[in-house]
Design an enzyme around this catalytic site. Structure first.
Site, PDB file in Angstrom:
ATOM      1  N   LYS A  97       0.842  -1.200   0.000  1.00  0.00           N
ATOM      2  CA  LYS A  97       0.000   0.000   0.000  1.00  0.00           C
ATOM      3  C   LYS A  97       0.882   1.257   0.000  1.00  0.00           C
ATOM      4  O   LYS A  97       0.690   2.154  -0.793  1.00  0.00           O
ATOM      5  CB  LYS A  97      -0.907  -0.026   1.233  1.00  0.00           C
ATOM      6  CG  LYS A  97      -1.812   1.174   1.340  1.00  0.00           C
ATOM      7  CD  LYS A  97      -2.732   1.073   2.545  1.00  0.00           C
ATOM      8  CE  LYS A  97      -3.421   2.408   2.773  1.00  0.00           C
ATOM      9  NZ  LYS A  97      -4.282   2.417   3.941  1.00  0.00           N
ATOM     10  N   GLU A 151      10.571  -4.553   4.510  1.00  0.00           N
ATOM     11  CA  GLU A 151      10.671  -5.955   4.088  1.00  0.00           C
ATOM     12  C   GLU A 151      10.339  -6.087   2.601  1.00  0.00           C
ATOM     13  O   GLU A 151      11.063  -6.725   1.844  1.00  0.00           O
ATOM     14  CB  GLU A 151       9.673  -6.828   4.877  1.00  0.00           C
ATOM     15  CG  GLU A 151      10.008  -7.011   6.333  1.00  0.00           C
ATOM     16  CD  GLU A 151       9.442  -5.909   7.221  1.00  0.00           C
ATOM     17  OE1 GLU A 151       9.099  -4.824   6.695  1.00  0.00           O
ATOM     18  OE2 GLU A 151       9.351  -6.135   8.441  1.00  0.00           O
ATOM     19  N   GLY A 172      -4.739  -1.924   5.070  1.00  0.00           N
ATOM     20  CA  GLY A 172      -3.976  -3.085   4.599  1.00  0.00           C
ATOM     21  C   GLY A 172      -4.682  -4.401   4.873  1.00  0.00           C
ATOM     22  O   GLY A 172      -4.802  -5.263   3.999  1.00  0.00           O
ATOM     23  N   ARG A 173      -5.204  -4.559   6.098  1.00  0.00           N
ATOM     24  CA  ARG A 173      -5.825  -5.846   6.461  1.00  0.00           C
ATOM     25  C   ARG A 173      -7.243  -5.968   5.917  1.00  0.00           C
ATOM     26  O   ARG A 173      -7.910  -6.970   6.160  1.00  0.00           O
ATOM     27  CB  ARG A 173      -5.791  -6.028   7.971  1.00  0.00           C
ATOM     28  CG  ARG A 173      -6.373  -4.878   8.764  1.00  0.00           C
ATOM     29  CD  ARG A 173      -5.995  -4.961  10.234  1.00  0.00           C
ATOM     30  NE  ARG A 173      -6.414  -3.781  10.979  1.00  0.00           N
ATOM     31  CZ  ARG A 173      -5.719  -2.654  11.063  1.00  0.00           C
ATOM     32  NH1 ARG A 173      -4.563  -2.549  10.418  1.00  0.00           N
ATOM     33  NH2 ARG A 173      -6.155  -1.646  11.777  1.00  0.00           N
ATOM     34  N   GLU A 189      -4.677  -6.737  14.786  1.00  0.00           N
ATOM     35  CA  GLU A 189      -4.155  -5.423  14.411  1.00  0.00           C
ATOM     36  C   GLU A 189      -5.288  -4.394  14.500  1.00  0.00           C
ATOM     37  O   GLU A 189      -5.066  -3.223  14.773  1.00  0.00           O
ATOM     38  CB  GLU A 189      -3.543  -5.445  13.013  1.00  0.00           C
ATOM     39  CG  GLU A 189      -2.568  -4.300  12.793  1.00  0.00           C
ATOM     40  CD  GLU A 189      -1.779  -4.390  11.500  1.00  0.00           C
ATOM     41  OE1 GLU A 189      -2.405  -4.362  10.426  1.00  0.00           O
ATOM     42  OE2 GLU A 189      -0.540  -4.466  11.550  1.00  0.00           O
ATOM     43  N   HIS A 200      -5.267 -33.349  17.714  1.00  0.00           N
ATOM     44  CA  HIS A 200      -4.180 -34.217  18.185  1.00  0.00           C
ATOM     45  C   HIS A 200      -3.040 -33.404  18.756  1.00  0.00           C
ATOM     46  O   HIS A 200      -1.926 -33.887  18.878  1.00  0.00           O
ATOM     47  CB  HIS A 200      -3.721 -35.104  17.036  1.00  0.00           C
ATOM     48  CG  HIS A 200      -4.838 -35.968  16.553  1.00  0.00           C
ATOM     49  ND1 HIS A 200      -5.127 -37.186  17.117  1.00  0.00           N
ATOM     50  CD2 HIS A 200      -5.799 -35.741  15.622  1.00  0.00           C
ATOM     51  CE1 HIS A 200      -6.196 -37.692  16.521  1.00  0.00           C
ATOM     52  NE2 HIS A 200      -6.630 -36.830  15.611  1.00  0.00           N
ATOM     53  N   LYS A 203       9.511  -0.759  14.199  1.00  0.00           N
ATOM     54  CA  LYS A 203      10.091  -0.451  12.879  1.00  0.00           C
ATOM     55  C   LYS A 203      11.198   0.586  13.016  1.00  0.00           C
ATOM     56  O   LYS A 203      12.279   0.445  12.458  1.00  0.00           O
ATOM     57  CB  LYS A 203       9.020   0.134  11.961  1.00  0.00           C
ATOM     58  CG  LYS A 203       8.071  -0.834  11.348  1.00  0.00           C
ATOM     59  CD  LYS A 203       7.280  -0.089  10.284  1.00  0.00           C
ATOM     60  CE  LYS A 203       6.069  -0.829   9.828  1.00  0.00           C
ATOM     61  NZ  LYS A 203       5.231  -0.070   8.928  1.00  0.00           N
TER      62      LYS A 203
HETATM   63  O1  LIG Z   1       1.103  -2.733   2.190  1.00  0.00           O
HETATM   64  P1  LIG Z   1       2.201  -2.094   2.967  1.00  0.00           P
HETATM   65  O2  LIG Z   1       2.158  -0.606   2.939  1.00  0.00           O
HETATM   66  O3  LIG Z   1       3.540  -2.627   2.506  1.00  0.00           O
HETATM   67  O4  LIG Z   1       2.014  -2.514   4.472  1.00  0.00           O
HETATM   68  C1  LIG Z   1       2.122  -3.826   4.903  1.00  0.00           C
HETATM   69  C2  LIG Z   1       1.746  -3.972   6.359  1.00  0.00           C
HETATM   70  O5  LIG Z   1       2.709  -3.334   7.156  1.00  0.00           O
HETATM   71  C3  LIG Z   1       2.382  -2.448   8.183  1.00  0.00           C
HETATM   72  O6  LIG Z   1       3.408  -2.454   9.112  1.00  0.00           O
HETATM   73  C4  LIG Z   1       1.051  -2.631   8.857  1.00  0.00           C
HETATM   74  O7  LIG Z   1       1.175  -3.064  10.168  1.00  0.00           O
HETATM   75  C5  LIG Z   1       0.115  -3.549   8.138  1.00  0.00           C
HETATM   76  O8  LIG Z   1      -1.195  -3.136   8.417  1.00  0.00           O
HETATM   77  C6  LIG Z   1       0.335  -3.541   6.658  1.00  0.00           C
HETATM   78  O9  LIG Z   1      -0.587  -4.399   6.051  1.00  0.00           O
END
Ligand SMILES: O=P(O)(O)OC[C@H]1O[C@H](O)[C@H](O)[C@@H](O)[C@@H]1O
Length: 771
Positions: A206, A212, A268-269, A354, A385, A505
């Site tokens: 987004k 990462e 994002g979620r 989240e 199990h 972060k």
């Molecule tokens: O889609 P992006 O901007 O790369 O974000 C990826 C993810 O990282 C963040 O740290 C948030 O905690 C998430 O809510 C998000 O989905």
């Protein structure tokens, strides 16, 4: 005390809980034969069976009253109307617009966003169709067959979950892979068996700034570039971006023609049904993707219009509040009895935790009641199990969400009957248990009996549907989305921000800088300082040097490249090269005799030697064919008084030329040096002496071949040998190094010219990498 705890319904629930907690589910069922019928609600293909909850009509009355007192309906309407209910970020939360039919009008700041949503869906459809039909070609002209989604959090969990859930409906010709972790292993394993020229990377982010994802995206680009011979045009064929950040996408090198956008009002979620779902659409096709959106939309409409008492997300949300806030339950287990939903619990963890992992109200006051519980789970029957023991007989109350389907997508024999029998039996066992008397009646002796008692009274929900389809998946996800929203509304928290991820972060950026500048003083707490120091030491040990030998580093590596006609040496951080004669009589002693005066005054901490012969476990295994004797067992470390790494000479040059992926290196010198590197692991090879034509490869393409055959014929043999080895080993690219590469005017496709100085780079790298 908070306003929530002052509410009439909240107080009534507190009181009611004290009374109801004394009743066992056995009693509630015995006293109320119509319970199973009444505590069931259906909507858009889902049946919510909530009879096995520790509730009665009064409980539900109080819970719905609480929802009304908290203004759930008004807040829900505000969300659907595009109001900026995400107040900490001043944004709307309009995931419901992502699946709205084209005719709907949903406005943000006065603009109808539905046409924009459909415009992106249309572009995604065209692209997905091109890929699925094999019309989208990679740099070598081959159709794309592998799709690698690179993203994390909401840009990964939704796509992975949806692909796994709908794998049955996917095009099996396409390989779908997902890379999220900054651990390079994730990337290496995802691409290890893929051809770069058949691979599409979907960079899903987004913000397009997530560390990462951007790190993995750059590695992906390097991996592709290495195979495409550095041809930047290949990026357009192999990369697309899903993002809201046009500028960052362009800066990365992806044109906006290959970008599929979404908007700041999509969290994002909450984004798996936006452009972030491109991998899903490619896998299952645009039609099935539309069906999934329709499933989402149907549940949205149900949530928006159904009375609270018949409203599935509302009922589920309120039951969660009941256990979290009035019974002290800390977790919820999500247990899908459907193998295709194996990643659903992981997906739900982000959606629920989240969203509702918050400790202040919308006004910023600290809450005085528990909020979002911990979600966890595994597919049934596997969990039975493993951890179900604790749910049945442990000391904690763990409400369970069971998910099951009437029909299997892979029906065979008794499998599905057994699967469903298990989920029904688990719900029954949790609710009703087995009393001490029942155990004793079975003849169990008194000492053992307490161990065999199942207290029961453990609540669970059964979520049932006919079949797992794109549509039922969409409505299931929307069901949880709105259940999370219901709870957030009661708790008066913002489910649409995630400030909690920020601090980690920021600190990671500071720590990585301190790791990579090992002399920087540390000013953290003592525990953090100790952990960083531990890693600095481990890193120094692994690389054999600290800091890593770079041009600016005070740590120096002496790299020596021993060839059939010359011995060359260079010091890291110093471009001066020393060259000496080599030849058939060269021994280690005569080499050192020449070398010592030539490098007098050079200061170095470690030595790398590129050796023109085979090694076994880092030791010289044979004297070189083209030099003198005495190399086996020679103690170089003693001779230099420094740590020494000896590596095959072709491998050393290969290491210096390596740019990721599968690389075949051929050194055209006195002999033929060969090495293969796969994902950073070097495999020196002695291919030179394999039979070729009337003799061996080396005899045709080594120095002897060049002299005997003349340049033209030699050239033809080099091309032939390259082609044969390419066919046998399937590298992503070939690098031709060694002194004689200068005689090659043209190189075949996928073949690059190595620079002889790369031998030194490889020697220096040897102390950076474990390789
Ligand atoms: O889609 P992006 O901007 O790369 O974000 C990826 C993810 O990282 C963040 O740290 C948030 O905690 C998430 O809510 C998000 O989905």
């Amino acid at each position: 005390m908070s306003a929530l705890r002052e509410k009439v319904a909240w107080r009534a629930l507190e009181k009611h809980q004290q009374e109801l907690a004394t009743h066992h589910l056995r009693d509630l069922f015995a006293a109320d034969p119509g319970r199973a019928e009444r505590y069931r609600a259906d909507a858009v293909g889902w049946q919510l069976d909530y009879a096995r909850h520790r509730i009665n009509d009064q409980t539900l009355d109080h819970l719905f009253a609480l929802a009304r007192e908290c203004g759930l309906e008004a807040r829900r309407d505000a969300m659907f109307a595009g109001e900026k209910i995400n107040t900490t970020e001043q944004r709307a939360a309009l995931h419901i617009a992502l699946r709205a039919p084209a005719r709907k009008v949903i406005k943000v700041d006065g603009t109808n966003v539905v046409p924009e949503v459909h415009a992106v869906l249309k572009r995604m459809t065209a692209f997905a169709n091109d890929i699925r039909a094999g019309r989208w070609l990679g740099f070598s002209g081959r159709p794309i067959r592998n799709i690698v989604n690179v993203g994390i959090g909401g840009s990964d969990l939704g796509p992975v979950m949806a692909f796994e859930a709908l794998r049955h409906f996917s095009d099996r010709k396409l390989q779908m892979r997902f890379v999220s972790n900054v651990d390079y292993t994730d990337f290496a394993e995802a691409v290890h068996d893929l051809r770069p020229d058949e691979t599409l990377f979907i960079i899903a982010s987004k913000t397009f700034t997530t560390l990462e994802t951007m790190t993995n995206a750059h590695s992906a680009r390097d991996w592709l570039m290495a195979a495409a011979g550095g041809d930047k045009k290949a990026v357009a064929k192999h990369f697309v971006a899903l993002s809201t950040n046009e500028k960052a996408v362009e800066e990365f090198g992806i044109s906006t023609d290959h970008m599929y956008g979404f908007w700041d009002w999509v969290g994002g979620r909450y984004s798996m049904d936006s452009a972030i779902g491109l991998s899903t659409m490619i896998a299952i096709g645009p039609k099935a993707f539309d069906e999934m959106l329709a499933g989402f939309h149907a549940m949205d409409e149900h949530f928006r219009t159904a009375p609270l008492e018949r409203n599935l997300p509302v009922i589920m949300g309120l039951l969660g509040i009941w256990y979290t806030d009035f019974f002290g339950a800390e977790t919820v287990a999500v247990l899908p009895y459907e193998q295709y939903l194996k990643r659903f619990p992981a997906y739900l963890q982000q959606l629920t935790m989240e969203s509702n992992g918050k400790h202040v109200t919308l006004e910023g006051d600290t809450v005085d009641y528990p909020t979002g519980p911990i979600y966890w789970g595994e597919p049934g029957t596997n969990g039975q199990h493993s951890f179900y023991q604790l749910i049945h007989q442990g000391t904690r109350l763990i409400p369970c969400d069971f998910v099951g389907f009437a029909r299997s997508l892979n029906p065979s024999g008794r499998h599905h009957d057994l699967l469903i029998a298990n989920v029904i039996a688990q719900a029954e066992a949790l609710a009703f248990g087995k009393t001490l008397q029942q155990v004793k009646d079975e003849g169990i002796d008194d000492a053992l009996a307490p161990h065999r008692v199942f207290e029961g009274n453990r609540p669970s929900t059964l979520l049932l549907a006919e079949r797992l389809t794109p549509s039922t998946l969409g409505s299931l996800v929307a069901l949880y989305e709105h259940s999370v929203f219901t709870q957030a509304t009661i708790w008066n928290i913002n489910p649409f921000d995630q400030w909690g991820v920020e601090l980690g972060k920021q600190l990671a950026l500071r720590v990585v800088e301190e790791i990579e500048s090992p002399r920087k003083p540390l000013h953290h707490d003592s525990a953090t300082n100790a952990a960083i120091t531990w890693y600095r030491k481990a890193r120094r040990k692994a690389t054999g040097s600290a800091p890593a030998p770079t041009a600016t580093s005070p740590h120096r590596v002496l790299a020596i490249d021993i060839g059939g006609s010359h011995v060359k040496a260079m010091l890291s951080g110093n471009p001066r090269e020393v060259v000496m004669k080599s030849g058939r009589t060269l021994t280690p002693e005569t080499m050192l005799k020449q070398l010592r005066p030539a490098i007098r005054g050079w200061k170095y901490d470690a030595v790398s030697i590129g050796y023109p012969g085979p090694l076994l476990h880092d030791h010289i295994a044979q004297d070189p064919r083209n030099l003198g004797k005495g190399w086996i067992g020679f103690d170089f470390a003693k001779a230099f008084g420094r740590p020494v790494k000896v590596i095959n000479d072709a491998a050393m040059q290969a290491l210096g030329s390596y740019e990721g992926g599968r690389m075949l290196f051929l050194g055209l010198g006195t002999g033929l040096g060969t090495a293969f590197i796969v994902d950073g692991i070097i495999e020196p090879m002695e291919l030179a002496h394999l039979p070729y034509k009337k003799s061996t490869f080396e005899d045709y393409v080594g120095e002897r071949g060049l002299k005997r055959l003349g340049k033209k014929k030699w050239h033809a043999h080099v091309i032939d040998v390259v082609e044969q080895l390419k066919a046998a080993l399937e590298p992503d690219y070939v690098v031709l190094g060694g002194g004689n590469v200068r005689h090659l005017a043209e190189l075949p496709e996928g073949v690059r010219r190595g620079d002889n100085h790369n031998a030194f780079a490889g020697g220096f790298r040897l102390w950076e990498n474990k390789a």
